[in-house]
Write a protein that holds these residues in place. Structure first.
Motif, PDB file in Angstrom:
ATOM      1  N   ARG A 109       7.827   4.542  -5.213  1.00  0.00           N
ATOM      2  CA  ARG A 109       8.401   5.489  -6.174  1.00  0.00           C
ATOM      3  C   ARG A 109       9.716   6.076  -5.642  1.00  0.00           C
ATOM      4  N   PHE A 110       9.761   6.378  -4.361  1.00  0.00           N
ATOM      5  CA  PHE A 110      10.973   6.907  -3.730  1.00  0.00           C
ATOM      6  C   PHE A 110      12.130   5.914  -3.882  1.00  0.00           C
ATOM      7  N   TYR A 111      11.896   4.645  -3.543  1.00  0.00           N
ATOM      8  CA  TYR A 111      12.961   3.636  -3.640  1.00  0.00           C
ATOM      9  C   TYR A 111      13.402   3.434  -5.088  1.00  0.00           C
ATOM     10  N   GLU A 112      12.457   3.451  -6.007  1.00  0.00           N
ATOM     11  CA  GLU A 112      12.819   3.302  -7.422  1.00  0.00           C
ATOM     12  C   GLU A 112      13.660   4.475  -7.901  1.00  0.00           C
ATOM     13  N   ARG A 113      13.359   5.693  -7.439  1.00  0.00           N
ATOM     14  CA  ARG A 113      14.184   6.861  -7.802  1.00  0.00           C
ATOM     15  C   ARG A 113      15.615   6.697  -7.306  1.00  0.00           C
ATOM     16  N   LEU A 114      15.790   5.961  -6.221  1.00  0.00           N
ATOM     17  CA  LEU A 114      17.131   5.734  -5.672  1.00  0.00           C
ATOM     18  C   LEU A 114      17.856   4.579  -6.357  1.00  0.00           C
ATOM     19  N   GLY A 115      17.196   3.905  -7.306  1.00  0.00           N
ATOM     20  CA  GLY A 115      17.836   2.825  -8.049  1.00  0.00           C
ATOM     21  C   GLY A 115      17.427   1.426  -7.633  1.00  0.00           C
ATOM     22  N   PHE A 116      16.550   1.296  -6.641  1.00  0.00           N
ATOM     23  CA  PHE A 116      16.071  -0.018  -6.237  1.00  0.00           C
ATOM     24  C   PHE A 116      15.072  -0.527  -7.274  1.00  0.00           C
TER      25      PHE A 116
ATOM     26  N   THR B 258       0.809  -1.227   0.000  1.00  0.00           N
ATOM     27  CA  THR B 258       0.000   0.000   0.000  1.00  0.00           C
ATOM     28  C   THR B 258       0.837   1.269   0.000  1.00  0.00           C
ATOM     29  N   ARG B 259       2.125   1.180   0.205  1.00  0.00           N
ATOM     30  CA  ARG B 259       2.990   2.361   0.302  1.00  0.00           C
ATOM     31  C   ARG B 259       3.527   2.763  -1.080  1.00  0.00           C
ATOM     32  N   THR B 260       2.634   3.167  -1.957  1.00  0.00           N
ATOM     33  CA  THR B 260       3.039   3.460  -3.332  1.00  0.00           C
ATOM     34  C   THR B 260       3.990   4.655  -3.425  1.00  0.00           C
ATOM     35  N   ASP B 261       3.833   5.652  -2.565  1.00  0.00           N
ATOM     36  CA  ASP B 261       4.779   6.784  -2.576  1.00  0.00           C
ATOM     37  C   ASP B 261       6.179   6.302  -2.215  1.00  0.00           C
ATOM     38  N   ALA B 262       6.271   5.409  -1.239  1.00  0.00           N
ATOM     39  CA  ALA B 262       7.573   4.853  -0.842  1.00  0.00           C
ATOM     40  C   ALA B 262       8.176   4.062  -1.995  1.00  0.00           C
TER      41      ALA B 262
END
Length: 150
Positions: free
Chosen positions: A132-139, A126-130
């Motif tokens: 996107r955040f992790y993907e921006r960091l390369g995860f 459910t933490r879709t904002d998180a």
């Protein structure tokens, strides 16, 4: 962000950490900020384990972020060591300030210093904002996670 310090958590930080853990719909259901006893016991156990790093981000004497980094030696991937990042929280009035990125950069750098070849984390679906955040960091969302409550 010049005055930000990332350091190991101590007992006096627990109330602030638990408040951040409880400050969302999921955490509000599973955390108990009114009884710090189990959290203090957990901190004591974590503090004795050299593979556990519960840290806080402090600005102007106030805890504004936290996370736990666990170092996991293993046999797979040719005996690789990996790290697991959990419990990433940023105080509500610090969200969007870059603090989350700073905490994650600290974790990745600490993982490298510990000889890790891989950094992993899980995030509730459910933490879709998180996400996107992790993907921006390369995860990358490379696995499906499973849990079994005991």
């Amino acid at each position: 962000m010049g005055d930000l310090e990332i350091r190991p958590a101590v007992a006096n930080d627990i109330a602030a950490i638990v408040a951040m853990l409880a400050d969302d719909p999921l955490g509000a259901q599973r955390e108990s900020p009114d009884d710090l006893t189990p959290y203090l016991a957990a901190l004591e156990q974590l503090s004795r384990d050299p593979n556990q790093h519960l840290v806080v981000a402090v600005r102007e004497g106030r805890v504004v972020g936290t996370l736990q980094l666990t170092i996991i030696p293993g046999l797979s991937r040719k005996g690789s060591t990996r790290s697991l990042i959990e419990g990433v929280r940023v105080h509500g009035d610090e969200r969007g300030s870059g603090l989350g990125t700073r905490l994650m950069e600290w974790s990745i750098d600490a993982s490298r210093r510990q000889g890790c070849q891989l950094v992993q984390l899980t995030s509730d679906v459910t933490r879709t904002d998180a996400h996107r955040f992790y993907e921006r960091l390369g995860f990358t969302a490379s696995h499906v996670g499973f849990k079994l409550a005991l």
